[in-house]
Design an enzyme around this catalytic site. Structure first.
Site, mmCIF file in Angstrom:
data_model
loop_
_atom_site.group_PDB
_atom_site.id
_atom_site.type_symbol
_atom_site.label_atom_id
_atom_site.label_comp_id
_atom_site.label_asym_id
_atom_site.label_seq_id
_atom_site.Cartn_x
_atom_site.Cartn_y
_atom_site.Cartn_z
ATOM 1 N N PHE A 186 0.596 -2.824 -17.254
ATOM 2 C CA PHE A 186 -0.491 -3.467 -17.487
ATOM 3 C C PHE A 186 -1.647 -2.700 -17.981
ATOM 4 O O PHE A 186 -2.435 -3.223 -18.762
ATOM 5 C CB PHE A 186 -0.883 -4.531 -16.526
ATOM 6 C CG PHE A 186 -0.807 -3.917 -15.129
ATOM 7 C CD1 PHE A 186 0.258 -3.796 -14.317
ATOM 8 C CD2 PHE A 186 -2.161 -3.646 -14.643
ATOM 9 C CE1 PHE A 186 0.178 -3.257 -13.157
ATOM 10 C CE2 PHE A 186 -2.402 -2.858 -13.381
ATOM 11 C CZ PHE A 186 -1.133 -2.848 -12.831
ATOM 12 N N TYR A 218 -17.422 21.557 3.027
ATOM 13 C CA TYR A 218 -15.834 21.309 2.577
ATOM 14 C C TYR A 218 -15.386 20.678 3.963
ATOM 15 O O TYR A 218 -14.409 19.922 3.710
ATOM 16 C CB TYR A 218 -15.390 22.574 2.221
ATOM 17 C CG TYR A 218 -13.967 22.441 1.855
ATOM 18 C CD1 TYR A 218 -13.581 22.342 0.538
ATOM 19 C CD2 TYR A 218 -12.744 22.296 2.742
ATOM 20 C CE1 TYR A 218 -12.571 22.004 0.100
ATOM 21 C CE2 TYR A 218 -11.693 22.069 2.065
ATOM 22 C CZ TYR A 218 -11.317 21.958 0.985
ATOM 23 O OH TYR A 218 -10.189 21.831 0.462
ATOM 24 N N ASP A 248 -2.815 -4.216 4.709
ATOM 25 C CA ASP A 248 -3.717 -4.006 3.446
ATOM 26 C C ASP A 248 -4.686 -4.634 3.722
ATOM 27 O O ASP A 248 -5.010 -5.773 3.352
ATOM 28 C CB ASP A 248 -2.917 -4.432 2.161
ATOM 29 C CG ASP A 248 -3.902 -3.834 0.850
ATOM 30 O OD1 ASP A 248 -4.981 -3.329 1.130
ATOM 31 O OD2 ASP A 248 -2.921 -3.849 -0.354
ATOM 32 N N PHE A 277 1.828 -6.166 -4.149
ATOM 33 C CA PHE A 277 0.722 -5.661 -4.872
ATOM 34 C C PHE A 277 1.247 -4.478 -5.899
ATOM 35 O O PHE A 277 2.052 -3.840 -5.279
ATOM 36 C CB PHE A 277 -0.389 -5.346 -4.401
ATOM 37 C CG PHE A 277 -1.471 -5.233 -5.234
ATOM 38 C CD1 PHE A 277 -2.182 -6.149 -5.800
ATOM 39 C CD2 PHE A 277 -1.903 -3.759 -5.198
ATOM 40 C CE1 PHE A 277 -3.220 -5.608 -6.599
ATOM 41 C CE2 PHE A 277 -2.949 -3.431 -6.198
ATOM 42 C CZ PHE A 277 -3.627 -4.592 -6.911
ATOM 43 N N THR A 278 0.830 -4.409 -7.167
ATOM 44 C CA THR A 278 1.302 -3.565 -7.950
ATOM 45 C C THR A 278 1.490 -2.021 -7.594
ATOM 46 O O THR A 278 2.530 -1.432 -7.192
ATOM 47 C CB THR A 278 0.331 -3.570 -9.382
ATOM 48 O OG1 THR A 278 -0.870 -3.255 -8.978
ATOM 49 C CG2 THR A 278 0.539 -4.735 -9.905
HETATM 50 C C1 P70 Z 1 -7.946 -5.151 -8.498
HETATM 51 C C2 P70 Z 1 -7.770 -3.535 -7.788
HETATM 52 C C3 P70 Z 1 -6.644 -2.712 -5.851
HETATM 53 C C4 P70 Z 1 -5.749 -2.937 -4.624
HETATM 54 C C5 P70 Z 1 -5.707 -4.204 -4.094
HETATM 55 C C6 P70 Z 1 -4.856 -4.444 -2.951
HETATM 56 C C7 P70 Z 1 -4.580 -5.702 -2.417
HETATM 57 C C8 P70 Z 1 -4.520 -2.126 -2.796
HETATM 58 C C9 P70 Z 1 -5.086 -1.617 -4.121
HETATM 59 C C10 P70 Z 1 -5.288 -0.426 -4.762
HETATM 60 C C11 P70 Z 1 -7.489 -2.518 -8.902
HETATM 61 C C12 P70 Z 1 -6.328 -2.650 -9.271
HETATM 62 C C13 P70 Z 1 -5.143 -2.123 -9.170
HETATM 63 C C14 P70 Z 1 -4.024 -2.272 -9.683
HETATM 64 C C15 P70 Z 1 -3.820 -3.263 -10.686
HETATM 65 C C16 P70 Z 1 -4.872 -3.813 -11.163
HETATM 66 C C17 P70 Z 1 -6.156 -3.636 -10.579
HETATM 67 N N1 P70 Z 1 -6.706 -3.718 -6.628
HETATM 68 N N2 P70 Z 1 -4.361 -3.304 -2.362
HETATM 69 O O1 P70 Z 1 -8.681 -5.150 -9.380
HETATM 70 O O2 P70 Z 1 -6.625 0.121 -4.486
HETATM 71 O O3 P70 Z 1 -7.566 0.389 -6.755
HETATM 72 O O4 P70 Z 1 -8.578 1.520 -4.603
HETATM 73 O O5 P70 Z 1 -6.286 2.293 -5.429
HETATM 74 O O6 P70 Z 1 -6.254 -5.371 -4.555
HETATM 75 O O7 P70 Z 1 -7.373 -5.924 -7.861
HETATM 76 P P1 P70 Z 1 -7.004 1.091 -5.341
#
Ligand code: P70
Length: 463
Positions: A455, A78, A221, A130-131
């Site tokens: 989405f 742990y 990032d 980013f989303t």
């Molecule tokens: C993708 C994935 C994740 C991502 C990223 C950047 C530049 C952070 C993250 C988050 C998965 C994804 C996420 C949201 C919407 C669609 C797809 N991108 N910064 O396919 O990381 O997923 O590990 O929490 O591209 O591009 P995580």
């Protein structure tokens, strides 16, 4: 020598295949039924219904035998697992940060960083949204401000570093709201939503010089920072003879820490981290991580996951690996470009992005052209892609209206070390077939819209 023989020496993957996973192929009729059941949303398809899965490069890469061997070395204590210390050492060596907080994936790190640093009323500048990153910033009370260079919003602009920060726009923001209201600048490298576009070392240094003047931090990032390093090596003066590993470390040195989704560059199926140089901030982060992720020496990962990621980091910074990885993406992109299919230029690091506005000029953005294009592509061949347009952009948090992004794209995302050149050929041919049918394409209407990150689960019907 015959004239058709290419004047080049090709690269090839620096690995060979040891284990295979059979793919399923359905009939066109079955795919049509699957699409309707999935509400024309590729996220809602079952993976068994997919032939070539280019939805994402996230968590979909193939691990090496050395990583799998590491999985057997999982120390599932742990607290204080030796795999954590291996991970910490790999991040310190290759990314150069002092302190490491493991998280279950990238958004776990974004949550902690946002909660610790952002106060209601703050502005958080970034080189395109980013989303998940923007949502965490907003949930913490901040407002995301886009400071990417304007060329990033133009799919046809050939700028070699389209992910660059517009330094003047950043300075104007800091002057307008005051440095105290800017908790940090979030620099994404590469920039996913712009098409996997890189940030130059020169730009990163300029952002560092500006923010240092105002006492504003930079958090990277670093999700695809290794791929960013490859573009610096191949496009920026003075870096051709440097290794990806050295470039990565220099790039990170101009920031105060990073959030990381290990599911991309780091070649694992799950995992992430938050890295910080500031000791006090690290202490706060390692306290908050126990609320959301797990103890500060596992952060939501099993010991074996941390070992696989520690080893994945080492493999990910090898020049031969990155050359083959981006080479495959470029192979697909060049093919489409030669056939006149509109894609985002230059070709990005992890994906080829189809320009849905150029495919379907007869559809308005409210008819979700990229969502429709992803559906047509799946119907044609079982190739799964992802919408990166108005559906992904969501709604304005103040007005509740749709954001209307300039880029209306479909992403063909290539997992690392998974597919062959023949899979890329089949994909390109299917895209070309959909391109040939473009005039008959119809739009979609949204019939179900979830509140967060719509989405993922939104449903559509044909107009
Ligand atoms: C993708 C994935 C994740 C991502 C990223 C950047 C530049 C952070 C993250 C988050 C998965 C994804 C996420 C949201 C919407 C669609 C797809 N991108 N910064 O396919 O990381 O997923 O590990 O929490 O591209 O591009 P995580």
């Amino acid at each position: 020598m015959t004239s058709s023989r290419p004047q080049r020496r090709s690269w090839a993957e620096p690995w060979k295949v040891k284990v295979v996973e059979p793919l399923t192929m359905m009939s066109a009729q079955e795919r049509q039924a699957a699409l309707v059941r999935a509400g024309y949303n590729t996220f809602l398809l079952k993976s068994e219904e997919v032939y070539i899965d280019l939805l994402t490069d996230s968590g979909t890469s193939a691990m090496s035998d050395w990583q799998w061997a590491g999985m057997m070395m999982g120390d599932e204590a742990y607290a204080g697992s030796k795999n954590f210390y291996n991970l910490e050492a790999a991040v310190q060596k290759h990314y150069g940060y002092k302190h490491v907080v493991p998280t279950h994936q990238g958004r776990g790190a974004e949550n902690i960083l946002s909660q610790l640093c952002i106060k209601p009323g703050d502005s958080v500048p970034g080189n395109m949204y980013f989303t998940t990153t923007r949502l965490h910033q907003e949930l913490a009370g901040g407002t995301f401000v886009d400071v990417v260079i304007p060329q990033a919003h133009d799919p046809n602009h050939e700028h070699p570093f389209k992910g660059n920060v517009d330094v003047d726009a950043l300075e104007a923001l800091i002057k307008r709201v005051g440095a105290k209201k800017v908790p940090y600048v979030c620099v994404g490298a590469t920039v996913n939503m712009a098409g996997g576009q890189p940030v130059s070392m020169e730009n990163m240094k300029a952002v560092r010089a500006l923010t240092a003047k105002h006492g504003v931090r930079i958090f990277l990032d670093a999700t695809r920072a290794v791929e960013n390093a490859w573009f610096i090596k191949t496009r920026e003066r003075g870096y051709a003879d440097k290794s990806v590993a050295d470039i990565l470390k220099e790039f990170c040195s101009y920031s105060d820490g990073c959030t990381m989704s290990g599911k991309k560059d780091a070649l694992v199926n799950i995992g992430g981290w938050l890295a910080l140089n500031d000791r006090d901030l690290y202490e706060e982060a390692s306290n908050l991580v126990v609320v959301y992720e797990g103890l500060h020496t596992y952060g939501g990962m099993a010991g074996r996951d941390m070992e696989a990621m520690a080893r994945g980091i080492v493999e990910s910074v090898q020049d031969d690996h990155v050359r083959a990885r981006i080479g495959q993406v470029e192979y697909l992109g060049h093919k489409l470009q030669e056939w006149g299919v509109p894609i985002v230029k230059p070709i990005g690091g992890h994906a080829v992005y189809l320009d849905a506005k150029a495919f379907y000029p007869h559809l308005t953005q409210d008819q979700f052209p990229a969502q429709a294009l992803a559906a047509y592509l799946y119907a044609d061949s079982g190739v799964r892609s992802m919408e990166r347009g108005i559906v992904s952009a969501g709604r304005d948090k103040a007005t509740g209206k749709h954001h209307y992004p300039k880029l209306e794209l479909v992403r063909l995302t290539v997992p690392r070390r998974v597919y062959t050149q023949a899979h890329m050929d089949v994909t390109a041919e299917s895209v070309a077939a959909v391109w040939d049918q473009r005039q008959e394409a119809r739009g979609l209407k949204m019939v179900y819209e979830p509140k967060y990150l719509r989405f993922f689960q939104a449903r559509f019907e044909k107009e």
